[in-house]
Design an enzyme around this catalytic site. Structure first.
Site, mmCIF file in Angstrom:
data_model
loop_
_atom_site.group_PDB
_atom_site.id
_atom_site.type_symbol
_atom_site.label_atom_id
_atom_site.label_comp_id
_atom_site.label_asym_id
_atom_site.label_seq_id
_atom_site.Cartn_x
_atom_site.Cartn_y
_atom_site.Cartn_z
ATOM 1 N N ALA A 1 0.877 -1.173 0.000
ATOM 2 C CA ALA A 1 0.000 0.000 0.000
ATOM 3 C C ALA A 1 0.913 1.221 0.000
ATOM 4 O O ALA A 1 2.062 1.144 0.443
ATOM 5 C CB ALA A 1 -0.871 -0.009 1.244
ATOM 6 N N GLU B 1 4.380 -5.271 7.341
ATOM 7 C CA GLU B 1 3.667 -4.176 8.019
ATOM 8 C C GLU B 1 4.124 -3.925 9.451
ATOM 9 O O GLU B 1 4.153 -2.774 9.897
ATOM 10 C CB GLU B 1 2.149 -4.448 8.008
ATOM 11 C CG GLU B 1 1.479 -4.191 6.660
ATOM 12 C CD GLU B 1 1.504 -5.369 5.705
ATOM 13 O OE1 GLU B 1 2.258 -6.347 5.961
ATOM 14 O OE2 GLU B 1 0.786 -5.334 4.704
HETATM 15 N N1 COA Z 1 4.635 3.038 -0.701
HETATM 16 C C1 COA Z 1 5.022 4.187 -1.265
HETATM 17 N N2 COA Z 1 6.131 4.286 -2.029
HETATM 18 C C2 COA Z 1 6.855 3.164 -2.195
HETATM 19 C C3 COA Z 1 6.499 1.928 -1.613
HETATM 20 C C4 COA Z 1 5.315 1.891 -0.840
HETATM 21 N N3 COA Z 1 4.883 0.763 -0.279
HETATM 22 N N4 COA Z 1 7.433 1.003 -1.947
HETATM 23 C C5 COA Z 1 8.339 1.659 -2.712
HETATM 24 N N5 COA Z 1 7.996 2.940 -2.865
HETATM 25 C C6 COA Z 1 8.711 3.990 -3.626
HETATM 26 C C7 COA Z 1 9.929 4.501 -2.878
HETATM 27 O O1 COA Z 1 9.573 5.471 -1.931
HETATM 28 C C8 COA Z 1 10.756 5.061 -4.030
HETATM 29 O O2 COA Z 1 10.194 6.305 -4.402
HETATM 30 P P1 COA Z 1 11.154 7.592 -4.676
HETATM 31 O O3 COA Z 1 12.045 7.162 -5.797
HETATM 32 O O4 COA Z 1 10.199 8.688 -5.032
HETATM 33 O O5 COA Z 1 11.910 7.810 -3.390
HETATM 34 C C9 COA Z 1 10.464 4.087 -5.173
HETATM 35 O O6 COA Z 1 9.242 3.440 -4.827
HETATM 36 C C10 COA Z 1 11.532 3.023 -5.350
HETATM 37 O O7 COA Z 1 11.705 2.331 -4.104
HETATM 38 P P2 COA Z 1 13.117 2.146 -3.370
HETATM 39 O O8 COA Z 1 12.845 1.952 -1.918
HETATM 40 O O9 COA Z 1 14.047 3.251 -3.756
HETATM 41 O O10 COA Z 1 13.609 0.794 -4.048
HETATM 42 P P3 COA Z 1 14.624 -0.257 -3.430
HETATM 43 O O11 COA Z 1 14.976 -1.192 -4.547
HETATM 44 O O12 COA Z 1 15.743 0.429 -2.732
HETATM 45 O O13 COA Z 1 13.787 -1.065 -2.317
HETATM 46 C C11 COA Z 1 11.837 -2.216 -1.448
HETATM 47 C C12 COA Z 1 12.705 -1.883 -2.696
HETATM 48 C C13 COA Z 1 10.611 -2.942 -1.948
HETATM 49 C C14 COA Z 1 12.652 -3.124 -0.517
HETATM 50 C C15 COA Z 1 11.484 -0.901 -0.717
HETATM 51 O O14 COA Z 1 10.924 0.001 -1.657
HETATM 52 C C16 COA Z 1 10.471 -1.069 0.398
HETATM 53 O O15 COA Z 1 10.809 -1.556 1.457
HETATM 54 N N6 COA Z 1 9.204 -0.669 0.174
HETATM 55 C C17 COA Z 1 8.169 -0.690 1.168
HETATM 56 C C18 COA Z 1 7.677 -2.100 1.396
HETATM 57 C C19 COA Z 1 6.621 -2.133 2.471
HETATM 58 O O16 COA Z 1 6.856 -1.904 3.627
HETATM 59 N N7 COA Z 1 5.384 -2.447 2.050
HETATM 60 C C20 COA Z 1 4.276 -2.579 2.939
HETATM 61 C C21 COA Z 1 3.483 -1.346 2.968
HETATM 62 S S1 COA Z 1 2.116 -1.505 4.081
#
Ligand code: COA
Length: 260
Positions: A66, A135
């Site tokens: 999300a 989460e």
């Molecule tokens: N919500 C909002 N934005 C998100 C997102 C999320 N769940 N997951 C990734 N993004 C965005 C990042 O903020 C980033 O945006 P930006 O370039 O404007 O800063 C972009 O997507 C790329 O993500 P990034 O974190 O730079 O990629 P990464 O390869 O370094 O890491 C993940 C990948 C998936 C490990 C990491 O993005 C992450 O942990 N995301 C959240 C996962 C999460 O907790 N999901 C549950 C939500 S309830």
């Protein structure tokens, strides 16, 4: 219909819905959830669509969860509303569609992303896929059905561990857990989904819808799956598909189901 956050394309009885926010790893904001609701509803009502495939655009993510930025300052009441509306509009909605939905997991499926994949009727994954419900690392719990569907699919102990550690499993572990049915290369993921969809589309849509309802009933509080099966089994006898399927068998020819 023009969408901003998703793509929807249909061919050969299959509608493929692609979440298309690759710069945000296809994170599910409210606008995307609303568009997905519309696209799934349209595909389910479309007589030509016999199977729906859901996937993410880009090579990195199915859906990374999300959209965290959208709910970071929510209150208790807003949090509850977010989960309730999301479940009704998308996650429960997809799980109860009468058209089969296959999730083709092409990278990260985290939080709401894994919850969406779990709401689909079954899942396949590319070998670079990573799945988890992180989460609790944000101070919240899965709210789009994850605390219920993950234990249903992998068992209570494995689900508890994945949720509590906020960890990720790779595609092969997900296969071993029974969370996904097949693992393939990134290039072969959509062709495999289409191959499975094509197999499904040769069968009776009426019987498949009845099977989805009976299987789902077994996982719902207050419903008796065996009773639902009896009702759905009986209903099939009133369909033109049943007439065609049985006649075709007796006449030693391939069935051509009318879908009613
Ligand atoms: N919500 C909002 N934005 C998100 C997102 C999320 N769940 N997951 C990734 N993004 C965005 C990042 O903020 C980033 O945006 P930006 O370039 O404007 O800063 C972009 O997507 C790329 O993500 P990034 O974190 O730079 O990629 P990464 O390869 O370094 O890491 C993940 C990948 C998936 C490990 C990491 O993005 C992450 O942990 N995301 C959240 C996962 C999460 O907790 N999901 C549950 C939500 S309830």
């Amino acid at each position: 219909m023009a969408y901003k956050n998703i793509l929807s394309a249909s061919s050969a009885n299959i509608t493929t819905i692609t979440i298309n926010r690759p710069s945000k790893l296809n994170a599910l904001n409210q606008a995307t959830i609303a568009e997905l609701h519309k696209a799934f509803k349209k595909a389910d009502n479309d007589k030509k669509t016999k199977v729906i495939i859901i996937t993410g655009s880009g090579e990195k993510a199915f859906v990374a969860g999300a959209d965290i930025g959208e709910f970071a300052d929510y209150s208790v009441v807003q949090g509850e509303k977010l989960a309730a509306e999301g479940q009704a509009k998308l996650f429960d909605f997809v799980a109860h569609l009468s058209t089969p939905v296959i999730a083709a997991i092409n990278g990260f499926a985290l939080g709401g992303g894994l919850e969406l994949a779990m709401a689909a009727h079954f899942r396949i994954a590319s070998d670079n896929a990573k799945m988890g419900l992180p989460e609790v690392s944000l101070g919240v719990i899965p709210g789009y059905g994850g605390t219920q569907r993950l234990p249903q699919l992998v068992g209570k102990g494995r689900a508890m561990e994945l949720i509590m550690t906020a960890g990720m499993i790779d595609a092969n572990q997900a296969l071993q857990y029974g969370l996904v049915n097949h693992v393939t290369t990134t290039e072969e993921l959509l062709p495999l989904a289409e191959k499975l969809a094509s197999k499904i589309s040769k069968n009776s849509t009426m019987a498949i819808a009845a099977a989805i309802e009976a299987v789902n009933a077994g996982f719902e509080a207050g419903e008796n799956g065996f009773e639902a099966e009896i009702t759905q089994f009986g209903k099939c006898f009133g369909t033109a598909d049943f007439q065609e399927g049985t006649q075709a068998f007796l006449q030693k020819r391939k069935a051509n189901f009318p879908g009613k």
